[in-house]
Design a protein around this motif. Sequence first.
Motif, PDB file in Angstrom:
ATOM      1  N   HIS A 104      18.055  55.348  51.001  1.00  0.00           N
ATOM      2  CA  HIS A 104      16.755  55.894  50.615  1.00  0.00           C
ATOM      3  C   HIS A 104      16.002  56.533  51.778  1.00  0.00           C
ATOM      4  O   HIS A 104      14.876  57.015  51.588  1.00  0.00           O
ATOM      5  N   GLY A 105      16.589  56.535  52.965  1.00  0.00           N
ATOM      6  CA  GLY A 105      15.944  57.188  54.098  1.00  0.00           C
ATOM      7  C   GLY A 105      14.648  56.525  54.510  1.00  0.00           C
ATOM      8  O   GLY A 105      13.644  57.200  54.783  1.00  0.00           O
ATOM      9  N   ARG A 122      11.898  60.901  53.366  1.00  0.00           N
ATOM     10  CA  ARG A 122      11.864  61.518  52.035  1.00  0.00           C
ATOM     11  C   ARG A 122      10.587  61.088  51.320  1.00  0.00           C
ATOM     12  O   ARG A 122      10.611  60.190  50.466  1.00  0.00           O
ATOM     13  N   GLU A 147      15.051  61.799  59.442  1.00  0.00           N
ATOM     14  CA  GLU A 147      16.170  61.002  58.927  1.00  0.00           C
ATOM     15  C   GLU A 147      17.185  60.728  60.027  1.00  0.00           C
ATOM     16  O   GLU A 147      17.806  59.664  60.053  1.00  0.00           O
ATOM     17  N   SER A 253      26.846  64.902  47.301  1.00  0.00           N
ATOM     18  CA  SER A 253      27.306  64.568  48.655  1.00  0.00           C
ATOM     19  C   SER A 253      28.812  64.728  48.721  1.00  0.00           C
ATOM     20  O   SER A 253      29.532  64.255  47.835  1.00  0.00           O
ATOM     21  N   ASP A 283      25.059  68.039  50.322  1.00  0.00           N
ATOM     22  CA  ASP A 283      24.932  67.086  51.430  1.00  0.00           C
ATOM     23  C   ASP A 283      26.343  66.809  51.938  1.00  0.00           C
ATOM     24  O   ASP A 283      27.015  65.903  51.465  1.00  0.00           O
ATOM     25  N   ARG A 333      23.170  61.136  50.263  1.00  0.00           N
ATOM     26  CA  ARG A 333      21.944  61.342  49.497  1.00  0.00           C
ATOM     27  C   ARG A 333      22.224  61.602  48.022  1.00  0.00           C
ATOM     28  O   ARG A 333      21.332  61.483  47.191  1.00  0.00           O
TER      29      ARG A 333
END
Length: 627
Positions: A104-105, A122, A147, A253, A283, A333
Amino acid sequence: MSEQHLSDVTANLAHAGAAGPRPISKTLVQSGIVSPTDMLGALAQAAHSGTALDRILVADGLTTPDQMLSAQARQLGVSCLDPAILAPDATLCGLLDPAFCLKHGILPWTRIGPTTVIATARPEEFQALRPQLTATLGPVVMGMVSEADIQALIVARHGGELAARAETCVIAAESSRDINRMTLGRGFVAAGFAAACLAFLAFAPTLFFAVIVALALITLLMAQGLKLAALFASRAASSAAALASKTARPTVSLLVPLVREQGIAATLITRLSRLDYPKALLDVILVLEAGDSPTRAALDQAEYPPWMRIVEVPPGTITTKPRAMNYALSFCRGEIIGVYDAEDAPAANQISRVADRFSQTPDHVACIQGILDFYNPRANWLSRCFAIEYATWFRVLLPGLARLGFAIPLGGTTVFFRRAALEKVRGWDAHNVTEDADLGIRLARYGYVTELLPTVTREEANNRIWPWIKQRSRWLKGYMVTYRVHMRRPARLMHTLGPWKFLGFQLVFLTAILQFLLLPALWSFWLIVFGLPHPLSGLIAPGLMTALISIFLISEAISLLVSLAAVARSPHDGLLIWVPTMFLYFPLGVVAAYKGLYELVVKPFYWDKTTHGHSPPDNAGADQAKD
């Protein structure tokens, strides 16, 4: 940290959002970071695709991540947290699972009274996470940090723990990690089986050979019957292209594991840059092993775009592709996870088609497998035969198996997963050297379905004899491991797969393994062709011997038919004349099978790496796949 800085942070965080969000587009234009023309184009793209504006601006290189971070902080009225000025509180590092933070960053940063400051990269996701964070940490407020900083801090503190998890995330009952452990029970079984075979061979050699031949024949009949069934089933399979979805597209991703791939790194970046999926929703994670400085230097020199990033896997007890992907999964992500190899050249519209297809299928369709083909099939005879074999597998057998309702042993590349399903089955078995085939069966055991999508990725055919044998020995060893793992409890496998898929599992894996191991027994019948006595001549009546010869000829005809049909469905019409030479190609698999069997005993986790970049495309456009 100074008292003044703490006061500034507290004031900013306390008033976060009080004035309401200001348009970030205006902030960036007025500050001169983005020109009005570029901003209008980005806004139009955001409106058309439903993608967040900040991701478009960064992915297209119109702003840097740091510029965007600063602008977002000003827009939301929160502070940017600089680890060089305000280091995160080490006592908070265990409050949230590091994998959750990576996904979730976010990262717990500091406390201001009873309130926990959560650093995030984010901000658009923070409000959705707030209830979960509040339930765990109490009152929370948001701060902004890049990030890259979040990931670096988490890796510094928890990298070893995450790497250890990557090796053991699949539960023991479904993993091959204990396959090299010699327990007392295994020792008795192995010794007893070996003693029985030796005694049988010593006291009844002819009968022993007859049993081997009978088993080889049964395997041959199973394999040819499966080929015919798959051929007819694949003709009925739908080849309709996926319709474009009108819903907002998901983030995808792509994991690209690389080990000593410095020679092809720049080409990989060029090929992946051809993908027409919105770069703001791509990503791409280039997964390197720690210490692989040549590949890292090659990637840095090639100047990979902002939507690509590098994740380095810390050292561990093993070094395998599935372990690396398990580790990198936490950094992803996307809600769709794809896998490519270093030499892959996917069709430009491939990700768009995959995303559209997922949007049209129910959640139990967890995986989409594409077609693999080669860009150098005309390099030599071996590459031609390899291309014929791949056409047979990906254009006939796999579609046929799927149509028949069997579980699909996946390919190791051009395979895409719903992230939720991949996490449900706990990722890849880090110790299995054909983690793809194993994962396909494990998905089926959990009730998931794999679909075949006719979208093509071109790659390099391994066209040197010894490297081909090394690669094939790893594949066959992995099939042996996968069969051994899932057949630990046959009744349980039957229950989880169901009788039909259980039958398909036996047909696919047993024929793949035993055909190569037992093929030398069938070669003995060439003695008859050359007018020499056969060891079983005294046991087999002339009429039965004639029937056996007929079976061999019919089997060759079936293989020829299936291969011709497969090549006819591929873009390689020129390979049709080479199909009859395949009977000279498959004996190489015998050498590979016995090499794999030896390694299964002495080093089951050894990853015999395939090197790439030795054979260029046949022509300038051969690596540009078209569906």
